[in-house]
Design an enzyme around this catalytic site. Structure first.
Site, PDB file in Angstrom:
ATOM      1  N   GLY A 126      62.634   9.310  50.467  1.00 52.31           N
ATOM      2  CA  GLY A 126      63.555   8.175  50.504  1.00 52.31           C
ATOM      3  C   GLY A 126      64.669   8.459  51.492  1.00 52.31           C
ATOM      4  N   ALA A 127      64.677   7.737  52.610  1.00 56.51           N
ATOM      5  CA  ALA A 127      65.699   7.966  53.632  1.00 56.51           C
ATOM      6  C   ALA A 127      66.755   6.878  53.604  1.00 56.51           C
ATOM      7  CB  ALA A 127      65.050   8.052  55.021  1.00 56.51           C
ATOM      8  N   GLY A 128      67.013   6.329  52.409  1.00 57.07           N
ATOM      9  CA  GLY A 128      68.114   5.398  52.249  1.00 57.07           C
ATOM     10  C   GLY A 128      69.425   6.148  52.163  1.00 57.07           C
ATOM     11  N   ASN A 238      66.523   5.543  39.666  1.00 60.39           N
ATOM     12  CA  ASN A 238      66.841   4.890  38.390  1.00 60.39           C
ATOM     13  C   ASN A 238      65.691   4.030  37.887  1.00 60.39           C
ATOM     14  OD1 ASN A 238      69.485   5.631  37.510  1.00 60.39           O
ATOM     15  ND2 ASN A 238      70.353   4.526  39.252  1.00 60.39           N
ATOM     16  N   HIS A 293      71.600   8.609  31.077  1.00 59.86           N
ATOM     17  CA  HIS A 293      72.339   8.170  32.261  1.00 59.86           C
ATOM     18  C   HIS A 293      72.557   6.667  32.115  1.00 59.86           C
ATOM     19  CE1 HIS A 293      73.867   8.111  36.269  1.00 59.86           C
ATOM     20  NE2 HIS A 293      72.844   7.462  36.809  1.00 59.86           N
TER      21      HIS A 293
END
Length: 424
Positions: A126-128, A238, A293
């Protein structure tokens, strides 16, 4: 007392001998470098030996730490002898705090070998925004030979990687950073951080993302199991508790090698909020964020303090704000979700494991009966080592705090669709 690091060993390589004081601390990386370079570490005071940081580490009790697929045989131990009247040892590198015990080496593409003083590979899926911050913190730490950002948008992964590479001189690191379009193209890794998934938007709860992100996380975990069968996986996506359990099932890994990031983040948020009045520094606030969480987050106030003193009036409001901090950030951003603190938290966990520090951190782990909870991923204090979770650490909680922790575990269990089993 002086902390003797790898740079001190390098400086002594030409002489073949590094003299240290009896009270000096020789870091694990320095000792490893001495073995590789054939440098003899000489202790000045007769009958004494320099302390070596990290010597007290113990293996995870239930299963041995797996050997890395790229591990090499350990060289003979560096010799230590005693000698009087040493010359002064120069101060250690200013970057020493960023370095831990070495990992099994991973060869860099092109046959260039590992970066000087660094070993191993971390893959961030994930390169967000969260993945970018995670990769940046890991690269800046200058601990790994390579950090690989993976994204379905390969151009984005490559662009972010190149942008991070451009900061190498500014931040003083030698870690190689590259982008890839698939987990397979990234190559075998020691650690994999999963940040891929849809981010929350205003008005969404973390649970609203379950079905969408489960498909993504499950696919990634299954691919990681094939390409990096000995890796430790840290889940950030999430809803975190549920996604961590899903990644564990999809990967088939032992539970000590699959853990979730949330507790480190939630604890940091509570510490920061407790320090907003200016009465204490955030890093002087002691606290644990356990449970879920989300709404079932448990912060045992009996274990919380500031500079060793109980927290003052208004602490309940701080707890409530910490529980809702993620949504608060989402509302303020209006598009996307928090990324600076989550990415930093994920990197912090990986660096603690890479250092084989034995540090205890709150993390989403598979409960093993400790606290009367079993067979569900829930936030608990965990001692981290190179191979993941060494053990779950039991804190002395008040009855109402323990009850709240049980309630959080049951709510998570309901969401992942597991029967109650042995939970108390």
């Amino acid at each position: 007392m002086t902390v003797v690091g790898a740079a001190d060993v390098d400086a002594a390589a030409a002489r073949g001998v590094l003299q240290v004081g009896a009270r000096d601390i020789v870091t694990p990386l320095a000792r490893e470098r001495a073995r590789e370079a054939g440098v003899e570490i000489v202790v000045a005071t007769p009958g004494a030996a320099a302390a070596v940081a990290g010597d007290r580490a113990t293996p995870y009790p239930s299963s041995p730490v797996p050997a890395s697929p790229v591990a090499r045989p350990a060289p003979a131990a560096a010799r230590v002898r005693v000698e009087a009247a040493p010359p002064p040892v120069r101060p250690p590198s200013g970057a020493l705090f960023r370095r831990g015990a070495p990992l099994p080496p991973a060869v860099r593409p092109g046959g260039a070998g590992p970066a000087r003083g660094t070993t191993g590979r971390v893959v961030v899926v994930g390169a967000g925004n969260v993945g970018t911050i995670t990769g940046m913190r890991l690269a800046e730490a200058d601990v790994f030979a390579e950090v690989v950002l993976v994204d379905i948008d390969e151009g984005r992964a490559a662009g972010v990687a190149l942008d991070l590479t451009h900061t190498a001189a500014l931040c003083g690191f030698a870690t190689r950073v590259r982008g890839a379009g698939t987990v397979e193209a990234a190559g075998p890794a020691d650690y994999v951080v999963i940040t891929a998934g849809k981010a929350r938007q205003p008005g969404m709860s973390r649970s609203d993302l379950t079905s969408t992100n489960a498909a993504i996380v499950g696919d990634v975990a299954a691919r990681v199991a094939v390409t990096s069968p000995h890796a430790v996986v840290v889940v950030v996506t999430n809803p975190l508790d549920e996604m961590t359990q899903h990644a564990w099932r999809a990967s088939g890994f032992p539970p000590e090698r699959v853990l979730g990031m949330a507790g480190v983040l939630d604890t940091a948020r509570f510490q920061a909020l407790a320090a907003l009045d200016g009465s204490v520094r955030a890093d002087r606030v002691e606290a644990w964020a356990l449970g879920s969480h989300g709404e079932e987050m448990v912060i045992p106030l009996s274990r919380a303090s500031a500079d060793g003193r109980p927290l003052g009036p208004g602490v309940d409001a701080v707890v409530d704000r910490a529980r809702g901090s993620g949504a608060e950030v989402v509302g303020l951003l209006r598009s996307g979700s928090a990324f600076l603190a989550p990415g930093t938290s994920a990197a912090r966990m990986v660096l603690a494991m890479a250092a084989d520090s034995g540090e205890v951190m709150p993390a989403a782990v598979l409960a093993d009966g400790t606290y009367g909870i079993r067979d569900v991923y829930v936030g608990l204090p965990a001692r981290l080592g190179r191979g993941g979770v060494r053990e779950i650490v039991e804190l002395d909680l008040l009855p109402d705090e323990l009850s709240a922790l049980h309630e959080a575990a049951e709510r998570i269990r309901e969401r992942v669709g597991r029967p109650a089993g042995d939970a108390a």
